[in-house]
Design a protein around this motif. Structure first.
Motif, PDB file in Angstrom:
ATOM      1  N   SER A   1     -16.210  79.929  53.649  1.00 42.87           N
ATOM      2  CA  SER A   1     -14.974  79.616  54.363  1.00 42.87           C
ATOM      3  C   SER A   1     -15.261  79.355  55.832  1.00 42.87           C
ATOM      4  O   SER A   1     -16.158  79.961  56.417  1.00 42.87           O
TER       5      SER A   1
ATOM      6  N   SER B   1     -14.542  79.210  43.257  1.00 44.53           N
ATOM      7  CA  SER B   1     -14.252  77.914  43.864  1.00 44.53           C
ATOM      8  C   SER B   1     -13.303  77.103  42.983  1.00 44.53           C
ATOM      9  O   SER B   1     -13.283  77.250  41.759  1.00 44.53           O
ATOM     10  N   ALA B   2     -12.566  76.211  43.629  1.00 41.43           N
ATOM     11  CA  ALA B   2     -11.790  75.212  42.893  1.00 41.43           C
ATOM     12  C   ALA B   2     -12.766  74.175  42.348  1.00 41.43           C
ATOM     13  O   ALA B   2     -13.501  73.556  43.108  1.00 41.43           O
TER      14      ALA B   2
ATOM     15  N   ASP C   1     -12.678  78.844  50.613  1.00 43.23           N
ATOM     16  CA  ASP C   1     -11.626  77.990  51.169  1.00 43.23           C
ATOM     17  C   ASP C   1     -12.161  76.566  51.297  1.00 43.23           C
ATOM     18  O   ASP C   1     -13.342  76.354  51.580  1.00 43.23           O
ATOM     19  N   LEU C   2     -11.268  75.621  51.115  1.00 41.86           N
ATOM     20  CA  LEU C   2     -11.644  74.220  51.272  1.00 41.86           C
ATOM     21  C   LEU C   2     -11.862  73.883  52.746  1.00 41.86           C
ATOM     22  O   LEU C   2     -11.128  74.360  53.616  1.00 41.86           O
TER      23      LEU C   2
ATOM     24  N   ILE D   1      -5.030  72.452  46.853  1.00 43.15           N
ATOM     25  CA  ILE D   1      -5.638  71.489  45.945  1.00 43.15           C
ATOM     26  C   ILE D   1      -4.778  71.217  44.717  1.00 43.15           C
ATOM     27  O   ILE D   1      -4.928  70.190  44.051  1.00 43.15           O
TER      28      ILE D   1
ATOM     29  N   PHE E   1     -10.496  77.642  38.470  1.00 50.89           N
ATOM     30  CA  PHE E   1     -11.291  78.169  39.572  1.00 50.89           C
ATOM     31  C   PHE E   1     -12.366  79.041  38.944  1.00 50.89           C
ATOM     32  O   PHE E   1     -12.066  79.881  38.084  1.00 50.89           O
TER      33      PHE E   1
ATOM     34  N   PRO F   1     -13.527  68.530  45.264  1.00 55.02           N
ATOM     35  CA  PRO F   1     -14.239  69.079  46.435  1.00 55.02           C
ATOM     36  C   PRO F   1     -15.730  68.728  46.465  1.00 55.02           C
ATOM     37  O   PRO F   1     -16.550  69.522  46.895  1.00 55.02           O
TER      38      PRO F   1
ATOM     39  N   CYS G   1     -17.800  68.445  44.014  1.00 52.62           N
ATOM     40  CA  CYS G   1     -18.596  69.144  42.998  1.00 52.62           C
ATOM     41  C   CYS G   1     -19.085  68.133  41.956  1.00 52.62           C
ATOM     42  O   CYS G   1     -18.486  67.072  41.775  1.00 52.62           O
TER      43      CYS G   1
ATOM     44  N   CYS H   1     -19.349  73.007  45.574  1.00 51.77           N
ATOM     45  CA  CYS H   1     -19.054  73.147  46.989  1.00 51.77           C
ATOM     46  C   CYS H   1     -17.562  72.917  47.176  1.00 51.77           C
ATOM     47  O   CYS H   1     -16.850  72.637  46.205  1.00 51.77           O
ATOM     48  N   GLN H   2     -17.061  73.036  48.402  1.00 49.92           N
ATOM     49  CA  GLN H   2     -15.617  72.965  48.659  1.00 49.92           C
ATOM     50  C   GLN H   2     -15.359  72.103  49.887  1.00 49.92           C
ATOM     51  O   GLN H   2     -14.798  72.559  50.875  1.00 49.92           O
TER      52      GLN H   2
END
Length: 409
Positions: free
Chosen positions: A42, A58-59, A231-232, A250, A264, A358, A360, A376-377
């Motif tokens: 973050s 992570s999203a 966090d993004l 997101i 997530f 994000p 990924c 990753c974000q």
């Protein structure tokens, strides 16, 4: 090879291109060939000391689609869903607006063909193959105009219906467009099983693989997950570092289990799932279902539509192309994008790819016997500079094992 991959990601973190990342890759024998977690989870004030680790939640956005395809095939095995049946009895709102064929700017009104959709049923096979006629409204200028004419914003609202009851952009089964087919398919799983997609995946995917404490549609409600959430972050308007906190939802207000975008999980949990799929783990699917998961689903017309779609403009190429050269023909299976030819030093023929907003990405190279996931974000979505890093991961791992496995399943 591992040191080269290390440097690629470490340089990206040092430059501010990536706040943090977690990467895993392994082979068909279940060996982890490469793993690394770097940087911060973050850039939000008060959370800057949170490291990005293998257990960071992570999203994963559209990397959820592979899980939903597995869930659908589990239901097909159970006899509760049929890949080729009309989904309308399960999903009465689907396709109700017909097909959008144009927009009358003077009247501020879409031109719709309400009867066209009635000629062909929408099936789960189409939904999982992006041939149903659905396209994300944020991706389609016509659908954006349709939304605006109704004083609506693209892809907003709590439910699948709010986000995805849209006009189709072509009659079902006649083209390719990237859209919310997996959100609808996840809803079909819920209706057929009388379970939420969260409950179903927990019982049938996450718990059998031992990752039930590391995957959820609702991580903020889980005591064991919420404090591990990343966090993004975002780069500037030109896509340049250093990254800053994005303060970005997101899911755009989504509260349903969104099978196309809503999971997530940690990088380690996703890799555990991906590795099981590569190895055709019988805890998830039968061998026949794995064959169906990876079988190309597009006829000649739809395959051409896919290849045209991928080069429609820079946005399509960046968001969907996975940095696979335009010269390599692509098709689609329930798992994701399939390269019909290999690329020297990177992947073999038939390798399957997909990613998530994000930046990924995952890959499964069946012939070489490897898979990998990079989580990753960072925004903007599928940033070309970040996807280039993931290509170096693919090349590095491919170089570790090329020639080890026979080129057949």
């Amino acid at each position: 090879m591992a040191q080269k991959i290390d440097k690629v990601y470490q340089d990206a973190v040092t430059s501010g291109l990536l706040p943090g990342v977690s990467v895993f890759a392994g082979d068909r024998d279940g060996n982890i060939l490469y793993s690394k977690s770097l940087g911060k989870a973050s850039l939000k004030e008060g959370r800057e000391d949170l490291p990005f680790t293998a257990s960071t939640i992570s999203a994963i956005a559209s990397m959820s689609k592979l899980m939903t395809s597995v869930a659908v095939l589990q239901c097909v095995e159970d006899g509760t869903l049929d890949l080729d049946a009309d989904v309308k009895p399960l999903l009465p709102e689907i396709g109700k607006h017909g097909v959008i064929t144009g927009f009358d700017d003077d009247k501020n009104s879409a031109i719709l063909s309400p009867n066209t959709v009635g000629t062909t049923a929408i099936t789960l096979r189409m939904l999982l193959s992006h041939t149903s006629g659905h396209e994300y409204d944020w991706f389609s200028p016509l659908l954006a105009k349709w939304r605006a004419s109704r004083n609506e914003q693209p892809w907003t609202g709590p439910t699948v219906e709010h986000k995805s009851v849209l006009p189709l952009v072509f009659p079902p089964g006649t083209g390719f467009a990237y859209g919310a087919g997996h959100d609808w398919a996840g809803k079909a799983v819920e209706v057929a099983t009388r379970m939420s997609l969260e409950e179903f995946m927990r019982a049938r995917i996450w718990t059998p693989l031992g990752v039930e404490e590391d995957a959820s549609f609702y991580p903020k409600t889980k005591e064991g997950m919420k404090h591990r959430m990343a966090d993004l972050s975002t780069l500037n308007e030109k896509g340049e570092p250093p990254a800053v906190d994005a303060n970005f939802d997101i899911l755009f207000g989504g509260t349903d289990c969104l099978g196309g975008a809503g999971v997530f999980c940690s990088a380690q949990a996703y890799y555990t799932f991906l590795s099981a799929v590569l190895r055709r783990d019988p805890r998830l699917l039968t061998q026949e279902s794995y064959t169906e998961l990876f079988r190309p689903q597009l006829d000649e017309k739809c395959e051409q539509a896919l290849n045209d779609y991928l080069v429609l403009d820079d946005a399509h190429a960046h968001l969907l192309g996975c940095r696979i050269p335009e010269s390599i023909r692509k098709t689609w299976c329930f798992a994701g994008l399939v390269a019909k030819e290999g690329q020297e030093g990177r992947f073999a023929k038939g390798t399957t790819f997909w990613g998530g907003v994000p930046s990924c990405q995952w890959f499964i190279d069946h012939e070489t016997g490897i898979c990998g996931a990079a989580v990753c974000q960072i925004l903007p979505p599928m940033h070309p500079g970040v996807i280039a890093l993931h290509e170096e991961l693919q090349r590095g791992v491919f170089g570790m094992v090329e020639g080890k496995y026979p080129r057949s399943l």
